[in-house]
Design an enzyme around this catalytic site. Sequence first.
Site, PDB file in Angstrom:
ATOM      1  N   GLU A   1       0.835  -1.206   0.000  1.00  9.60           N
ATOM      2  CA  GLU A   1       0.000   0.000   0.000  1.00  9.60           C
ATOM      3  C   GLU A   1       0.865   1.249   0.000  1.00  9.60           C
ATOM      4  O   GLU A   1       2.070   1.199   0.243  1.00  9.60           O
ATOM      5  CB  GLU A   1      -0.936   0.015   1.206  1.00  9.60           C
ATOM      6  CG  GLU A   1      -0.310  -0.413   2.532  1.00  9.60           C
ATOM      7  CD  GLU A   1       0.846   0.435   3.012  1.00  9.60           C
ATOM      8  OE1 GLU A   1       0.739   1.682   2.927  1.00  9.60           O
ATOM      9  OE2 GLU A   1       1.853  -0.120   3.477  1.00  9.60           O
TER      10      GLU A   1
ATOM     11  N   GLU B   1       4.557  -0.489   1.238  1.00 11.48           N
ATOM     12  CA  GLU B   1       4.720  -0.618  -0.216  1.00 11.48           C
ATOM     13  C   GLU B   1       4.712  -2.061  -0.715  1.00 11.48           C
ATOM     14  O   GLU B   1       4.767  -2.303  -1.909  1.00 11.48           O
ATOM     15  CB  GLU B   1       6.027   0.042  -0.696  1.00 11.48           C
ATOM     16  CG  GLU B   1       6.158   1.509  -0.377  1.00 11.48           C
ATOM     17  CD  GLU B   1       7.476   2.097  -0.867  1.00 11.48           C
ATOM     18  OE1 GLU B   1       8.279   1.350  -1.471  1.00 11.48           O
ATOM     19  OE2 GLU B   1       7.708   3.300  -0.657  1.00 11.48           O
TER      20      GLU B   1
END
Length: 350
Positions: free
Chosen positions: A173, A316
């Site tokens: 994310e 991420e």
Amino acid sequence: MKTLTRIINAIGSPDEQCQRHMALHLDGLVKPIGSLGRLELLAVQLSGISHTLEPAYPRKLIVVTAADHGVYDEDVSSAPQIVTHMQMINMVEGKAGVNVLAKQAGAEVLLVDTGIKGDVIPGVVDFRVRQGSDNIAQGPAMRHDEAYHLIERCANLAMQQVEKGVNLIGVGELGMANTTPAAAVVSVMCRASPALTVGTGANFPAPRLQHKVDVVSRAIAINRPDAEDGIDVLAKVGGFDLCGMAGTIIGAAAAGIPVVLDGFLSYASAIAAMKIAPSIRPYLIPSHRSAEKGTQTALTFLALSPVLDMDMRLGEGSGAALMFPLIDAACAIPAQMGTLASGSIVLTKS
């Protein structure tokens, strides 16, 4: 596009016979029984998921869902909100941490904009609901139908990637201030005090941590999400990026492939996804024990134990990328090691 109900109903059970046979095969390799520890447990899990004694995942993908959050206005992030947009551009250009680690692991990265503020970025899948969710400290993050359809859309995206040849998915994310809604989701669904789930995120000043706890407490009190309804929780105190991860997790399980979780944010999404579709759990592979405070609360609820503990909190999908080589190793051991029988060696369990 399949409906979310059809997707959930498509989630099958792991092959228990394959798991038993894999466990027996591992015991027969040229090594002390159980000596490869978690690698052996992982090999058994992968065998069951993939319905084969020869699991292999040559095409790996990390799906990164990104969005901005209205709760940013409560001063719960130390980074400017524009960093979400800027970092997504870095990801498109292959410059972010997840890009480097994914490349090292032989994996691809798929970027999905679920609600970033600013112009649409070329090279990114445009699933933007709108430019940023609403402020959870003042009301719900989004409407229920927005959450439902975004989860459904991302689940379909994951299944489509599998149809194109992907056989292992990791989730990640991106979004400034997103540890605040993640903490709210974990607090609600695990019935835990925000004091146990709220952390410093991306270098939020420790002396101001109580302010962030108060914001999460206020969001829960105002919105009163139903802890037994994953979509309600995501809609009221979550965010678009968290919905996107939940959908990706559900879609990967429905497609019959393992899904590797990243850190705290992905564990929050996995909890919500498990409420929506309880049958996803056997497909979940946790990667690392995030340094974010609420990680252990989330992992305890999920009954998962990560393999890696590296004090990481980048997000991420970076942890998922680091887990991929260990998954390859878990597949290589049963496929390539010699057997005790072939070497005329006999071992007994103590």
